[in-house]
Write a protein that holds these residues in place. Structure first.
Motif, PDB file in Angstrom:
ATOM      1  N   ALA A 133       0.827  -1.209   0.000  1.00 27.48           N
ATOM      2  CA  ALA A 133       0.000   0.000   0.000  1.00 27.48           C
ATOM      3  C   ALA A 133       0.860   1.258   0.000  1.00 27.48           C
ATOM      4  O   ALA A 133       0.544   2.237  -0.685  1.00 27.48           O
ATOM      5  CB  ALA A 133      -0.934  -0.004   1.211  1.00 27.48           C
ATOM      6  N   ALA A 134       1.950   1.247   0.748  1.00 27.16           N
ATOM      7  CA  ALA A 134       2.838   2.413   0.815  1.00 27.16           C
ATOM      8  C   ALA A 134       3.473   2.678  -0.551  1.00 27.16           C
ATOM      9  O   ALA A 134       3.546   3.817  -1.002  1.00 27.16           O
ATOM     10  CB  ALA A 134       3.917   2.198   1.867  1.00 27.16           C
ATOM     11  N   ILE A 135       3.898   1.618  -1.205  1.00 28.28           N
ATOM     12  CA  ILE A 135       4.521   1.771  -2.521  1.00 28.28           C
ATOM     13  C   ILE A 135       3.503   2.301  -3.529  1.00 28.28           C
ATOM     14  O   ILE A 135       3.784   3.232  -4.283  1.00 28.28           O
ATOM     15  CB  ILE A 135       5.117   0.428  -2.990  1.00 28.28           C
ATOM     16  CG1 ILE A 135       6.327   0.087  -2.122  1.00 28.28           C
ATOM     17  CG2 ILE A 135       5.513   0.478  -4.454  1.00 28.28           C
ATOM     18  CD1 ILE A 135       6.783  -1.350  -2.230  1.00 28.28           C
ATOM     19  N   LEU A 136       2.300   1.723  -3.532  1.00 28.51           N
ATOM     20  CA  LEU A 136       1.273   2.150  -4.481  1.00 28.51           C
ATOM     21  C   LEU A 136       0.807   3.579  -4.224  1.00 28.51           C
ATOM     22  O   LEU A 136       0.468   4.301  -5.155  1.00 28.51           O
ATOM     23  CB  LEU A 136       0.076   1.209  -4.439  1.00 28.51           C
ATOM     24  CG  LEU A 136       0.309  -0.178  -5.038  1.00 28.51           C
ATOM     25  CD1 LEU A 136      -0.886  -1.075  -4.783  1.00 28.51           C
ATOM     26  CD2 LEU A 136       0.591  -0.080  -6.525  1.00 28.51           C
ATOM     27  N   SER A 137       0.786   3.994  -2.969  1.00 29.78           N
ATOM     28  CA  SER A 137       0.303   5.341  -2.654  1.00 29.78           C
ATOM     29  C   SER A 137       1.414   6.384  -2.639  1.00 29.78           C
ATOM     30  O   SER A 137       1.148   7.566  -2.496  1.00 29.78           O
ATOM     31  CB  SER A 137      -0.418   5.338  -1.304  1.00 29.78           C
ATOM     32  OG  SER A 137       0.496   5.051  -0.263  1.00 29.78           O
ATOM     33  N   GLY A 138       2.670   5.942  -2.765  1.00 34.72           N
ATOM     34  CA  GLY A 138       3.781   6.888  -2.788  1.00 34.72           C
ATOM     35  C   GLY A 138       4.257   7.318  -1.409  1.00 34.72           C
ATOM     36  O   GLY A 138       5.002   8.286  -1.289  1.00 34.72           O
ATOM     37  N   LEU A 139       3.850   6.608  -0.373  1.00 35.64           N
ATOM     38  CA  LEU A 139       4.288   6.918   0.993  1.00 35.64           C
ATOM     39  C   LEU A 139       5.763   6.544   1.126  1.00 35.64           C
ATOM     40  O   LEU A 139       6.145   5.418   0.840  1.00 35.64           O
ATOM     41  CB  LEU A 139       3.448   6.127   2.003  1.00 35.64           C
ATOM     42  CG  LEU A 139       3.686   6.410   3.483  1.00 35.64           C
ATOM     43  CD1 LEU A 139       3.295   7.843   3.828  1.00 35.64           C
ATOM     44  CD2 LEU A 139       2.881   5.433   4.328  1.00 35.64           C
ATOM     45  N   LYS A 140       6.596   7.500   1.534  1.00 37.06           N
ATOM     46  CA  LYS A 140       8.035   7.269   1.592  1.00 37.06           C
ATOM     47  C   LYS A 140       8.529   6.801   2.958  1.00 37.06           C
ATOM     48  O   LYS A 140       9.618   6.252   3.059  1.00 37.06           O
ATOM     49  CB  LYS A 140       8.803   8.539   1.185  1.00 37.06           C
ATOM     50  CG  LYS A 140       8.610   8.914  -0.257  1.00 37.06           C
ATOM     51  CD  LYS A 140       9.238   7.883  -1.160  1.00 37.06           C
ATOM     52  CE  LYS A 140       9.121   8.284  -2.607  1.00 37.06           C
ATOM     53  NZ  LYS A 140       9.474   7.214  -3.504  1.00 37.06           N
ATOM     54  N   SER A 141       7.763   7.037   4.006  1.00 35.94           N
ATOM     55  CA  SER A 141       8.203   6.575   5.326  1.00 35.94           C
ATOM     56  C   SER A 141       6.996   6.324   6.220  1.00 35.94           C
ATOM     57  O   SER A 141       5.942   6.919   6.045  1.00 35.94           O
ATOM     58  CB  SER A 141       9.135   7.593   5.978  1.00 35.94           C
ATOM     59  OG  SER A 141       8.453   8.788   6.245  1.00 35.94           O
TER      60      SER A 141
END
Length: 188
Positions: A133-141
């Protein structure tokens, strides 16, 4: 230097010969297709139920059955026509290469995951969903609250993060922010 030049010249000749062979094959295929079209043959075979475009007006329809070199087609307008194969063409959808679709995860990226009280297997499953989910949403940390306990959960989380190529770094929080009971993760 002379042998190098001779080698390069021979390679250029080989490449030219290869390109000439490819060009001849291309012309032969083109002539074959053109002759089939002139004879009224279609370059495609159609199957029952297949969606097609019919005639010069390119009306959409569906193949009902084949009869020799002709096809019975049910047009979207409701008409049934018998058409030569040369008057029918596949719709773009059938001609194009299908591109696989990827199922999107139902999990939403969290800025702070709390996995205290979960076992290792549940934690790694949630962490896997979080990473996707972080990768798909662009969450970096994001951070993971795993608690101190016996350190088993913390160890499993760190082993998992070490294996993931998307993880740039991970580190414990400052003592006032949870210390060794909380891990910060930074993604590339």
């Amino acid at each position: 230097i002379i042998t190098t030049v001779k080698l390069e010249i021979s390679k250029i000749k080989e490449a030219k010969e290869f390109m000439q062979k490819v060009e001849k094959k291309k012309e032969a295929v083109k002539r074959s297709v053109e002759s089939r079209e002139e004879e009224g043959e279609s370059t495609f075979e159609f199957e029952k139920g297949e969606r097609v475009l019919c005639g010069r007006s390119r009306i959409r329809g569906e193949i009902l059955e084949r009869s020799g070199s002709s096809y019975l087609v049910l047009l979207d307008t409701g008409l049934r026509l018998t058409l030569k194969a040369s008057d029918i063409e596949k719709t773009r959808k059938e001609v194009e290469i299908s591109i696989p679709s990827f199922a999107r995860t139902k999990a939403k990226a969290e800025y702070e995951m709390d996995v205290r009280g979960l076992n290792s297997e549940e934690t790694l499953k949630r962490l896997d969903d979080q990473m996707e989910a972080a990768i798909l949403s662009g969450l970096k940390s994001f951070s993971i609250i795993h608690g101190l306990g016996d350190g088993i959960l913390m160890k499993r989380v760190h082993e998992y993060l070490k294996k993931r190529s998307e993880v740039e770094s991970y580190y414990f929080a400052r003592p006032e922010d949870g210390g060794m009971g909380k891990t910060y993760v930074t993604l590339y």
